[in-house]
Design an enzyme around this catalytic site. Structure first.
Site, PDB file in Angstrom:
ATOM      1  N   HIS A  19      57.956  57.979 -60.310  1.00 43.68           N
ATOM      2  CA  HIS A  19      56.623  58.352 -59.842  1.00 43.68           C
ATOM      3  C   HIS A  19      56.498  59.851 -59.578  1.00 43.68           C
ATOM      4  O   HIS A  19      55.389  60.387 -59.577  1.00 43.68           O
ATOM      5  CB  HIS A  19      56.253  57.495 -58.612  1.00 43.68           C
ATOM      6  CG  HIS A  19      56.159  56.026 -58.962  1.00 43.68           C
ATOM      7  ND1 HIS A  19      56.549  55.025 -58.117  1.00 43.68           N
ATOM      8  CD2 HIS A  19      55.739  55.411 -60.105  1.00 43.68           C
ATOM      9  CE1 HIS A  19      56.361  53.846 -58.714  1.00 43.68           C
ATOM     10  NE2 HIS A  19      55.875  54.057 -59.916  1.00 43.68           N
ATOM     11  N   HIS A  42      53.044  48.371 -68.621  1.00 48.70           N
ATOM     12  CA  HIS A  42      53.709  47.363 -67.788  1.00 48.70           C
ATOM     13  C   HIS A  42      53.414  47.743 -66.338  1.00 48.70           C
ATOM     14  O   HIS A  42      54.211  48.400 -65.673  1.00 48.70           O
ATOM     15  CB  HIS A  42      55.219  47.355 -68.027  1.00 48.70           C
ATOM     16  CG  HIS A  42      55.616  46.975 -69.430  1.00 48.70           C
ATOM     17  ND1 HIS A  42      55.365  47.776 -70.517  1.00 48.70           N
ATOM     18  CD2 HIS A  42      56.238  45.862 -69.907  1.00 48.70           C
ATOM     19  CE1 HIS A  42      55.821  47.172 -71.611  1.00 48.70           C
ATOM     20  NE2 HIS A  42      56.360  46.014 -71.265  1.00 48.70           N
ATOM     21  N   GLU A 118      49.346  43.827 -67.594  1.00 46.94           N
ATOM     22  CA  GLU A 118      50.388  43.138 -66.826  1.00 46.94           C
ATOM     23  C   GLU A 118      50.336  41.671 -67.237  1.00 46.94           C
ATOM     24  O   GLU A 118      49.256  41.094 -67.333  1.00 46.94           O
ATOM     25  CB  GLU A 118      50.110  43.305 -65.311  1.00 46.94           C
ATOM     26  CG  GLU A 118      50.991  42.473 -64.403  1.00 46.94           C
ATOM     27  CD  GLU A 118      52.488  42.662 -64.636  1.00 46.94           C
ATOM     28  OE1 GLU A 118      52.975  43.807 -64.699  1.00 46.94           O
ATOM     29  OE2 GLU A 118      53.178  41.634 -64.767  1.00 46.94           O
ATOM     30  N   ASP A 143      49.896  41.787 -73.575  1.00 49.10           N
ATOM     31  CA  ASP A 143      51.200  42.380 -73.859  1.00 49.10           C
ATOM     32  C   ASP A 143      51.103  43.911 -73.895  1.00 49.10           C
ATOM     33  O   ASP A 143      50.278  44.479 -74.615  1.00 49.10           O
ATOM     34  CB  ASP A 143      51.700  41.838 -75.203  1.00 49.10           C
ATOM     35  CG  ASP A 143      53.004  42.476 -75.592  1.00 49.10           C
ATOM     36  OD1 ASP A 143      53.909  42.580 -74.738  1.00 49.10           O
ATOM     37  OD2 ASP A 143      53.131  42.917 -76.757  1.00 49.10           O
ATOM     38  N   ASP A 164      56.950  51.018 -68.896  1.00 49.95           N
ATOM     39  CA  ASP A 164      57.879  50.738 -67.798  1.00 49.95           C
ATOM     40  C   ASP A 164      58.252  49.244 -67.766  1.00 49.95           C
ATOM     41  O   ASP A 164      57.936  48.533 -66.811  1.00 49.95           O
ATOM     42  CB  ASP A 164      57.176  51.154 -66.485  1.00 49.95           C
ATOM     43  CG  ASP A 164      58.055  50.957 -65.260  1.00 49.95           C
ATOM     44  OD1 ASP A 164      59.278  50.816 -65.411  1.00 49.95           O
ATOM     45  OD2 ASP A 164      57.499  50.939 -64.138  1.00 49.95           O
TER      46      ASP A 164
HETATM   47  N1  SAM Z   1      54.944  50.313 -63.608  1.00 47.62           N
HETATM   48  C1  SAM Z   1      55.055  49.634 -62.332  1.00 47.62           C
HETATM   49  C2  SAM Z   1      55.193  50.667 -61.241  1.00 47.62           C
HETATM   50  O1  SAM Z   1      55.795  51.726 -61.482  1.00 47.62           O
HETATM   51  O2  SAM Z   1      54.675  50.435 -60.161  1.00 47.62           O
HETATM   52  C3  SAM Z   1      56.208  48.666 -62.296  1.00 47.62           C
HETATM   53  C4  SAM Z   1      56.285  47.726 -63.453  1.00 47.62           C
HETATM   54  S1  SAM Z   1      57.632  46.627 -63.438  1.00 47.62           S
HETATM   55  C5  SAM Z   1      59.026  47.630 -63.670  1.00 47.62           C
HETATM   56  C6  SAM Z   1      57.468  45.853 -65.009  1.00 47.62           C
HETATM   57  C7  SAM Z   1      56.288  44.877 -65.119  1.00 47.62           C
HETATM   58  O3  SAM Z   1      56.103  44.527 -66.487  1.00 47.62           O
HETATM   59  C8  SAM Z   1      56.495  43.555 -64.393  1.00 47.62           C
HETATM   60  O4  SAM Z   1      55.490  43.405 -63.428  1.00 47.62           O
HETATM   61  C9  SAM Z   1      56.390  42.484 -65.488  1.00 47.62           C
HETATM   62  O5  SAM Z   1      55.712  41.315 -65.067  1.00 47.62           O
HETATM   63  C10 SAM Z   1      55.600  43.204 -66.546  1.00 47.62           C
HETATM   64  N2  SAM Z   1      55.803  42.750 -67.942  1.00 47.62           N
HETATM   65  C11 SAM Z   1      56.898  42.210 -68.507  1.00 47.62           C
HETATM   66  N3  SAM Z   1      56.729  42.076 -69.824  1.00 47.62           N
HETATM   67  C12 SAM Z   1      55.488  42.553 -70.113  1.00 47.62           C
HETATM   68  C13 SAM Z   1      54.752  42.732 -71.308  1.00 47.62           C
HETATM   69  N4  SAM Z   1      55.257  42.378 -72.490  1.00 47.62           N
HETATM   70  N5  SAM Z   1      53.529  43.280 -71.223  1.00 47.62           N
HETATM   71  C14 SAM Z   1      52.995  43.654 -70.034  1.00 47.62           C
HETATM   72  N6  SAM Z   1      53.659  43.534 -68.869  1.00 47.62           N
HETATM   73  C15 SAM Z   1      54.891  42.992 -68.905  1.00 47.62           C
END
Ligand code: SAM
Length: 280
Positions: A19, A42, A118, A143, A164
């Protein structure tokens, strides 16, 4: 498989580095009046309650954001990031950790746009709820990798794409490279930031090699390790790989990473690194 929940990890040392980089990139893009798109592939839940069962179980934020947020020797490079953390924690008590979507919401301007995806059935509605009243934003249960094809290039040809994933699936290490390639084909001038964990160093070396093989230039790697590399389970370091970084980012991270390392890892183990995977 969607078992990863960021609520266990919010505000840990990896989030602090991620961040910090995110906020410096946003601030750099704001130097021009022209609007830009912030695409968070993500996105997570957005807001994390640090008194939750999940956060308390791991206590990771105690060795992350809690170590830095009230320091009075904080470097200027952390100002924008801390302004977001403070905005969600009025009254001097660390209650919430803002994830990347909330940091972006705090820092972006009226003319900018936020697109977030998400997939998790619990986290998606939480995120959507956060943005109900924000007409700059679009939150999709879709996705994230797909967005690198469907959302690019942005209308105003300016954009910051944060990728991410949780790396729950081993295939994520290849999927991120393919996703970046797809995005870059459509929008070669965008700023792309890819977060990565170091669990097994070999996985990251392979991912970096595959990125090099794409032929994309101007790739900066930023990393902070809290332990030496190890072949046991667990994350020892994390980093951000930034394509087309704003010109000041290398210098800013060189200035702030040693401070972050000193404060986050008082034991003095691990390392920091800012270096080019491929320069101009
Ligand atoms: N970017 C966020 C932050 O910094 O606050 C944290 C994200 S966390 C590391 C990863 C997220 O990706 C999870 O909430 C998970 O549910 C989601 N996720 C997993 N596969 C995904 C996909 N193919 N597309 C979108 N989201 C996905």
């Amino acid at each position: 498989m969607l078992s990863y929940r960021h609520s266990f990890h919010a505000g840990n040392h990896a989030d602090v580095v991620k961040h910090t980089v995110q906020s410096l990139i946003i601030e750099a893009l704001k130097e021009k009046e022209k609007p830009f798109l912030y695409l968070d592939t993500h996105a997570g839940a957005g807001r994390y309650f640090l008194g939750s069962e999940h956060a308390e179980k791991t206590g990771e934020y105690l060795e992350g954001i809690a170590r830095i947020w009230q320091r009075d020797d904080m470097p200027a490079e952390l100002e924008a990031y801390m302004s977001a953390v403070n905005a969600y924690n009025k009254g001097g008590y660390l209650k919430y950790y803002p994830g990347s979507p909330l940091i972006a919401r705090h820092l972006l301007r009226e003319q900018d746009q936020l697109h977030m995806t998400e997939l998790h059935p619990t986290d998606y509605p939480l995120l959507r709820h956060e943005f109900l009243k924000d007409d700059r934003s679009k939150v999709l249960r879709a996705d994230g990798y797909q967005q690198l094809k469907s959302q690019l290039p942005p209308l105003h040809r300016r954009g910051f794409i944060l990728i991410d994933p949780p790396y729950e699936l081993k295939t994520d290490y290849q999927a991120v490279v393919q996703g970046i390639q797809e995005g870059y084909k459509r929008f070669a001038t965008g700023v792309y930031a890819l977060w990565y964990p170091v669990v097994l160093r070999q996985q990251i070396k392979r991912m970096v090699k595959e990125l090099e093989e794409t032929g994309i230039r101007r790739i900066l790697q930023i990393e902070l390790a809290v332990q030496p590399d190890s072949d046991r389970r667990g994350m020892t370091a994390s980093g951000m790989i930034v394509i087309n970084p704003p010109w000041k980012l290398e210098q800013q991270m060189n200035a702030v990473l040693p401070w972050l390392h000193r404060v986050l890892v008082p034991e003095g183990i691990g390392h920091t690194k800012v270096s080019w995977i491929t320069p101009e």
